[in-house]
Design a protein around this motif. Structure first.
Motif, PDB file in Angstrom:
ATOM      1  N   VAL A   1       0.807  -0.964  -0.180  1.00 16.58           N
ATOM      2  CA  VAL A   1       0.031  -0.109   0.128  1.00 16.58           C
ATOM      3  C   VAL A   1       0.886   1.176   0.076  1.00 16.58           C
ATOM      4  N   ALA A   2       2.086   1.303   0.861  1.00 14.54           N
ATOM      5  CA  ALA A   2       2.702   2.541   0.947  1.00 14.54           C
ATOM      6  C   ALA A   2       3.483   2.624  -0.560  1.00 14.54           C
TER       7      ALA A   2
ATOM      8  N   ALA B   1       1.426   9.319  -5.698  1.00 11.62           N
ATOM      9  CA  ALA B   1       1.785  10.704  -5.412  1.00 11.62           C
ATOM     10  C   ALA B   1       2.992  11.273  -6.132  1.00 11.62           C
ATOM     11  N   ARG B   2       4.254  10.544  -6.346  1.00 12.20           N
ATOM     12  CA  ARG B   2       5.148  11.117  -7.082  1.00 12.20           C
ATOM     13  C   ARG B   2       4.861  11.457  -8.507  1.00 12.20           C
ATOM     14  N   ARG B   3       3.937  10.713  -9.163  1.00 16.18           N
ATOM     15  CA  ARG B   3       3.576  10.772 -10.492  1.00 16.18           C
ATOM     16  C   ARG B   3       2.485  12.100 -10.700  1.00 16.18           C
ATOM     17  N   VAL B   4       1.556  12.220  -9.589  1.00 11.10           N
ATOM     18  CA  VAL B   4       0.670  13.391  -9.664  1.00 11.10           C
ATOM     19  C   VAL B   4       1.605  14.608  -9.369  1.00 11.10           C
ATOM     20  N   ALA B   5       2.576  14.550  -8.550  1.00 10.81           N
ATOM     21  CA  ALA B   5       3.458  15.680  -8.253  1.00 10.81           C
ATOM     22  C   ALA B   5       4.016  16.166  -9.648  1.00 10.81           C
ATOM     23  N   PHE B   6       4.484  15.307 -10.541  1.00 10.50           N
ATOM     24  CA  PHE B   6       5.103  15.615 -11.511  1.00 10.50           C
ATOM     25  C   PHE B   6       4.076  15.964 -12.713  1.00 10.50           C
TER      26      PHE B   6
ATOM     27  N   HIS C   1      -6.896  -8.714  -6.338  1.00 11.14           N
ATOM     28  CA  HIS C   1      -7.822  -7.827  -6.302  1.00 11.14           C
ATOM     29  C   HIS C   1      -7.011  -6.536  -5.863  1.00 11.14           C
ATOM     30  N   ILE C   2      -6.449  -6.408  -4.669  1.00 10.75           N
ATOM     31  CA  ILE C   2      -5.972  -5.527  -3.832  1.00 10.75           C
ATOM     32  C   ILE C   2      -4.754  -4.902  -4.609  1.00 10.75           C
ATOM     33  N   LEU C   3      -3.903  -5.889  -5.024  1.00  8.90           N
ATOM     34  CA  LEU C   3      -2.560  -5.408  -5.757  1.00  8.90           C
ATOM     35  C   LEU C   3      -3.052  -4.863  -7.247  1.00  8.90           C
ATOM     36  N   GLY C   4      -3.845  -5.374  -7.961  1.00  9.19           N
ATOM     37  CA  GLY C   4      -4.364  -4.866  -9.052  1.00  9.19           C
ATOM     38  C   GLY C   4      -5.030  -3.559  -9.094  1.00  9.19           C
ATOM     39  N   ILE C   5      -5.677  -3.229  -7.967  1.00  6.63           N
ATOM     40  CA  ILE C   5      -6.146  -1.795  -7.867  1.00  6.63           C
ATOM     41  C   ILE C   5      -4.979  -0.859  -7.749  1.00  6.63           C
TER      42      ILE C   5
END
Length: 440
Positions: free
Chosen positions: A11-12, A19-24, A217-221
């Motif tokens: 998750v982290a 977050a890194r991509r959104v900041a870019f 499911h969770i890793l895919g999301i």
């Protein structure tokens, strides 16, 4: 305990990459020029609610609109279950919200029905894109990655929904067998049809399927969350701010350039003193007219480039494109996004400063022929389901061509010369304008 630690790390890592991509992307958008979108706050909330949340412009094409709404509502609502999955993953519990009783059964049953509808909608979209001769999916700019990107998302959504339903099917089998850790909870109106696939398995096999599908499911999301930031599907998030910051002026209204308007005001005011204006700042950057590169566009136009869904409604409605002209409004947005991405990568590689790379959006990506094919009719703006204006970018680059490079088609150049010499677009002096009244 090891599984819980691994889950927390996953998750982290997923959240960090997102977050890194959104900041870019945010940094790229903010490279754009200033644009005031702070007015009419109440109207902006209404537009966002109607267009982004309510999907108001999607249903103008009913088949695609309804299918999109199914995916949109289904995927959003189903992912509410992520809260339970995260709690279970972090604390080692199973179906942490089972204490809701009958309400929990309703929720799980609703999630399953929506999951089935998402699968149906994805299959319909996949067939439409790949098995039907829809012109807007066959345009040149859709070759290669754009088509692959769309198909990957559709396949991923089907796999995620199948994993969710398979997880529930195996869970219901485990509940029926009274296996340890599997409390009796949830209603399974859809996944019950998958039970025959797994009911012949041993207890360990059933647990393996349930846990395997849970992890898939969770890793895919989490992977999907990171992937969409590189995909046209980033509109899932950007559609909301993009529609909020929509241009609320009347359609067809063009922005005045402050420097040009000032000159015109001086010319039109007989009492104005042209020498009263302050002397220009010698250290100031040279004034630019229009846009030659992506960084010359406004931040809102760059946000629109990242918001583009590549649906092609704009191109299919464009009269220039319909008559065989080179212009495709969708390509304008895709080129703008590709260019600002390229600029952002060079900027970061150069320690945060952009020095130029010898290329420009106008010329290296978008040709003059494309720009002059635009009729400025705003059909593309009207058709866009998320309120993007390809025409705004076209007009800004036209301004650059005319005011920076003194380049325009011969017909327009002739008109400019006539206006300058005759005060009208026609090649007749003002003294001859009334001559037609003397003709018998």
């Amino acid at each position: 305990m090891l599984a819980q630690l691994f889950f927390a790390v996953c998750v982290a890592v997923g959240a960090g990459l997102f977050a890194r991509r959104v900041a870019f992307i945010r940094k790229n958008i903010l490279m754009g020029q200033a644009a005031d979108r702070s007015d009419r706050v109440a109207d902006r909330w209404k537009v966002m609610a109607r267009v982004a949340l309510g999907q108001g412009k999607m249903v103008t094409r009913p088949v695609a609109g309804i299918m999109h709404i199914l995916i949109y509502v289904g995927f959003v609502v189903i992912n509410i279950e992520l809260l339970e999955i995260v709690i279970d993953g972090l604390f080692g519990t199973h179906r942490a919200f089972a204490g809701l009783g009958g309400l929990y059964n309703v929720l799980i049953g609703t999630f399953e029905v929506l999951a089935a509808l998402v699968v149906l909608a994805c299959v319909v979209f996949f067939v439409r894109r790949n098995g039907m001769a829809l012109a807007r999916f066959k345009s040149p700019e859709m070759g290669g990655w754009p088509t692959l990107d769309a198909n990957l998302i559709l396949i991923a959504e089907v796999l995620l929904m199948f994993a969710f339903l398979s997880m529930n099917a195996a869970d219901s089998i485990a509940q029926g067998r009274g296996l340890d850790h599997y409390i009796v909870a949830g209603a399974f109106p859809v996944s019950q049809f998958l039970v025959p696939l797994y009911e012949g398995l041993s207890d360990a096999g059933v647990v393996g399927v349930e846990r395997g599908m849970w992890w898939f499911h969770i890793l895919g999301i989490l992977a999907f969350l990171v992937y969409v930031t590189y995909s046209k599907h980033f509109h899932i998030l950007l559609a909301f701010p993009n529609t909020y910051y929509s241009d609320l002026t009347e359609q067809g209204a063009m922005d005045n350039m402050a420097a040009v308007k000032k000159e015109v005001d001086l010319m039109m005011d007989p009492n104005a003193d042209p020498f009263a204006a302050p002397a220009p700042d010698a250290d100031a950057a040279p004034m630019k007219f229009g846009a030659k590169d992506a960084s010359d566009l406004s931040w809102k136009q760059l946000m629109e480039a990242y918001t583009c869904t590549e649906c092609g409604r704009c191109t299919s409605e464009c009269p220039a494109n319909q008559t065989g002209k080179l212009l495709s409004p969708r390509k304008i947005m895709m080129d703008t996004r590709d260019r600002i991405e390229e600029i952002g990568k060079h900027r970061d590689a150069n320690g945060g400063s952009w020095e130029g790379d010898g290329k420009t959006l106008l010329g290296s990506y978008i040709t003059e022929e494309e720009l002059w094919a635009c009729t400025s009719c705003q059909a593309c703006v009207q058709a866009c389901p998320v309120n993007i204006s390809p025409m705004g970018i076209v007009l800004d680059m036209r301004r650059s061509l005319i005011m920076e490079d003194s380049k325009s088609p011969e017909s327009i150049t002739t008109m400019f010369n006539n206006i300058e010499n005759n005060g009208a677009p026609w090649a007749f002096p003002a003294t001859s304008r009334g001559d037609w009244t003397n003709e018998s």
